[in-house]
Design an enzyme around this catalytic site. Structure first.
Site, PDB file in Angstrom:
ATOM      1  N   ARG A 175       6.417  -2.086  -8.514  1.00  0.00           N
ATOM      2  CA  ARG A 175       7.278  -3.687  -7.711  1.00  0.00           C
ATOM      3  C   ARG A 175       8.761  -4.125  -8.453  1.00  0.00           C
ATOM      4  O   ARG A 175       8.331  -3.344  -9.458  1.00  0.00           O
ATOM      5  CB  ARG A 175       6.032  -5.008  -8.086  1.00  0.00           C
ATOM      6  CG  ARG A 175       4.699  -5.406  -8.250  1.00  0.00           C
ATOM      7  CD  ARG A 175       4.329  -5.679  -8.781  1.00  0.00           C
ATOM      8  NE  ARG A 175       2.362  -5.529  -7.978  1.00  0.00           N
ATOM      9  CZ  ARG A 175       1.302  -5.152  -8.432  1.00  0.00           C
ATOM     10  NH1 ARG A 175       2.261  -4.567 -10.406  1.00  0.00           N
ATOM     11  NH2 ARG A 175       0.205  -4.854  -8.177  1.00  0.00           N
ATOM     12  N   LYS A 200       0.822  -7.061 -12.855  1.00  0.00           N
ATOM     13  CA  LYS A 200      -0.149  -8.107 -13.027  1.00  0.00           C
ATOM     14  C   LYS A 200      -1.410  -8.167 -13.945  1.00  0.00           C
ATOM     15  O   LYS A 200      -1.979  -7.368 -14.205  1.00  0.00           O
ATOM     16  CB  LYS A 200      -0.286  -8.568 -11.319  1.00  0.00           C
ATOM     17  CG  LYS A 200       0.342  -8.426 -10.402  1.00  0.00           C
ATOM     18  CD  LYS A 200      -0.551  -8.591  -9.013  1.00  0.00           C
ATOM     19  CE  LYS A 200       0.883  -8.858  -7.943  1.00  0.00           C
ATOM     20  NZ  LYS A 200       0.079  -9.483  -6.111  1.00  0.00           N
ATOM     21  N   HIS A 268      10.112  -3.478  -1.237  1.00  0.00           N
ATOM     22  CA  HIS A 268       8.695  -4.084  -1.667  1.00  0.00           C
ATOM     23  C   HIS A 268       7.604  -3.121  -0.855  1.00  0.00           C
ATOM     24  O   HIS A 268       6.963  -2.268  -0.844  1.00  0.00           O
ATOM     25  CB  HIS A 268       7.528  -5.482  -1.189  1.00  0.00           C
ATOM     26  CG  HIS A 268       6.024  -5.082  -1.791  1.00  0.00           C
ATOM     27  ND1 HIS A 268       6.033  -5.364  -3.367  1.00  0.00           N
ATOM     28  CD2 HIS A 268       5.179  -5.652  -1.098  1.00  0.00           C
ATOM     29  CE1 HIS A 268       4.401  -5.604  -3.363  1.00  0.00           C
ATOM     30  NE2 HIS A 268       4.054  -4.784  -2.583  1.00  0.00           N
ATOM     31  N   ARG A 271       7.402   0.231  -2.065  1.00  0.00           N
ATOM     32  CA  ARG A 271       6.330   0.799  -3.161  1.00  0.00           C
ATOM     33  C   ARG A 271       4.980   1.174  -1.931  1.00  0.00           C
ATOM     34  O   ARG A 271       4.378   1.568  -2.176  1.00  0.00           O
ATOM     35  CB  ARG A 271       5.891  -0.803  -3.565  1.00  0.00           C
ATOM     36  CG  ARG A 271       4.611  -0.891  -4.231  1.00  0.00           C
ATOM     37  CD  ARG A 271       4.581  -2.018  -4.783  1.00  0.00           C
ATOM     38  NE  ARG A 271       3.040  -2.365  -5.457  1.00  0.00           N
ATOM     39  CZ  ARG A 271       1.995  -1.557  -6.705  1.00  0.00           C
ATOM     40  NH1 ARG A 271       3.545  -0.844  -7.598  1.00  0.00           N
ATOM     41  NH2 ARG A 271       1.200  -2.546  -6.704  1.00  0.00           N
ATOM     42  N   HIS A 294      -3.436  -1.243  -9.089  1.00  0.00           N
ATOM     43  CA  HIS A 294      -4.598  -1.869  -8.768  1.00  0.00           C
ATOM     44  C   HIS A 294      -5.857  -2.083  -9.287  1.00  0.00           C
ATOM     45  O   HIS A 294      -6.323  -0.749  -9.587  1.00  0.00           O
ATOM     46  CB  HIS A 294      -4.363  -1.359  -7.042  1.00  0.00           C
ATOM     47  CG  HIS A 294      -3.210  -1.507  -5.871  1.00  0.00           C
ATOM     48  ND1 HIS A 294      -3.529  -1.058  -4.819  1.00  0.00           N
ATOM     49  CD2 HIS A 294      -2.783  -2.153  -6.043  1.00  0.00           C
ATOM     50  CE1 HIS A 294      -2.649  -1.051  -4.085  1.00  0.00           C
ATOM     51  NE2 HIS A 294      -1.874  -1.870  -4.746  1.00  0.00           N
ATOM     52  N   TYR A 303      -3.815   2.018   2.660  1.00  0.00           N
ATOM     53  CA  TYR A 303      -2.784   2.987   2.920  1.00  0.00           C
ATOM     54  C   TYR A 303      -4.019   3.655   3.752  1.00  0.00           C
ATOM     55  O   TYR A 303      -3.239   4.781   4.761  1.00  0.00           O
ATOM     56  CB  TYR A 303      -2.526   3.283   1.866  1.00  0.00           C
ATOM     57  CG  TYR A 303      -0.913   1.969   1.112  1.00  0.00           C
ATOM     58  CD1 TYR A 303      -0.423   2.200   2.139  1.00  0.00           C
ATOM     59  CD2 TYR A 303      -1.924   1.707  -0.012  1.00  0.00           C
ATOM     60  CE1 TYR A 303       0.458   1.240   0.720  1.00  0.00           C
ATOM     61  CE2 TYR A 303      -1.367   1.068  -0.732  1.00  0.00           C
ATOM     62  CZ  TYR A 303       0.216   0.365   0.043  1.00  0.00           C
ATOM     63  OH  TYR A 303       0.775  -0.633  -0.687  1.00  0.00           O
TER      64      TYR A 303
END
Length: 326
Positions: A175, A200, A268, A271, A294, A303
């Site tokens: 990110r 995150k 982004h 990514r 994730h 994806y």
């Protein structure tokens, strides 16, 4: 020193009764400390709740209290959503606005302040499912090449800096906030072939750095006119301070115009490109999940749909029978 949650509350100027203001302050601290959400996420949640409480003040005729919140009916929440939609909000924004207030309601219930059952009775707005929009490998390489912007009237070290950031985004699936949080001591140069980033939820992960990305960062450091402290930012702006992400976003916007790329080609998107291209070349989904940071494999699985859509498009474009039917 004022805590981030308390400072956020001060900035919000909440239109609420004192008991609800105090509850919101505790909720924001809970998000920041126990759930370890990023400062930007906590700020966004608080902003959404401020908008909701502003609506309630007009809807109820007075600042809302804890009792007012728990006494809300589904029709009150539907009135809020209708008012926001009338202001032009799309379904995704409406869903987030409702989710923030739901989070507050759940916190109030868990802490014994009353059950706001209306939030469970109202469905979130439906949003159309959209797939990530990666750029092609050739386009990603062009965006990460300083020579792509050779004609711009900017200092060479600035072009090298932007190219190094973009190379990190695509080469490591970062990110933009993760790339710009790296310190000079973390720079993957001089034999260092991996980085550790904090994503995150405050979760850290280690990522390998390919030689092309290492070379791009080394070229930037060789040209950078500023002396970078080991604990200071790796990427700096024109005056030597931390680099603003908007600078990188603007650089990508200029290049996509010259390269003929769509507006979806953002930092982004690189990514997304990292994950999609790895998967297309046989990358393991679980490994890609770990590289992206994730929390859930289901987030990464989207994806596979991107890759399937790409295969269908290729088939329709090049298979003789498919072209005959077109």
């Amino acid at each position: 020193m004022t805590s981030p949650a308390a400072q956020t509350l001060d900035d919000l100027l909440l239109p609420a009764a004192p008991d609800l203001r105090q509850a919101v302050a505790e909720w924001l601290r809970h998000l920041a400390t126990e759930r370890r959400l990023s400062p930007n996420t906590v700020e966004a949640y608080g902003r959404d709740v401020r908008i909701f409480l502003t609506f309630l003040q007009g809807h109820l005729g007075a600042p809302a209290s804890l009792d007012d919140l728990t006494a809300l009916k589904p029709r009150d929440l539907r009135a809020f959503l209708a008012a926001r939609r009338a202001e032009g909000l799309v379904s995704r924004s409406l869903m987030r606005a409702l989710a923030s207030s739901r989070s507050l309601a759940r916190f109030l219930a868990r802490s014994g302040r009353g059950e706001a059952s209306a939030f469970a009775a109202v469905r979130s707005p439906k949003i159309p499912r959209s797939l990530p929009k990666p750029v092609s490998p050739a386009a990603a390489r062009a965006l990460a090449d300083a020579d792509t912007r050779a004609g711009e009237e900017r200092e060479g070290w600035v072009l090298a800096r932007d190219a190094a950031v973009i190379a990190l985004l695509y080469g490591c699936g970062l990110r933009i906030s993760e790339a710009l949080s790296l310190t000079r001591a973390q720079a993957p140069v001089e034999g260092v072939d991996r980085i550790e980033v904090t994503g995150k939820g405050g979760k850290t992960r280690q990522l390998p750095v390919i030689p092309a990305v290492q070379a791009s960062i080394a070229a930037y450091l060789a040209d950078c006119p500023w002396t970078l402290a080991p604990s200071g930012p790796l990427f700096v702006g024109a005056k030597g301070g931390p680099l603003n992400p908007r600078i990188v976003q603007a650089a990508v916007a200029r290049m996509r115009g010259g390269l003929g790329l769509p507006d979806s080609a953002t930092p982004h998107a690189l990514r997304h490109s990292f994950a999609t291209h790895l998967l297309a070349r046989g990358g393991d989904l679980r490994t890609i999940q770990e590289l992206l940071g994730h929390a859930s494999l289901s987030t990464t699985q989207i994806y596979t749909e991107v890759d399937a859509a790409r295969l269908v498009a290729v088939h329709q474009q090049f298979h003789p029978r498919a072209r005959a039917r077109a």
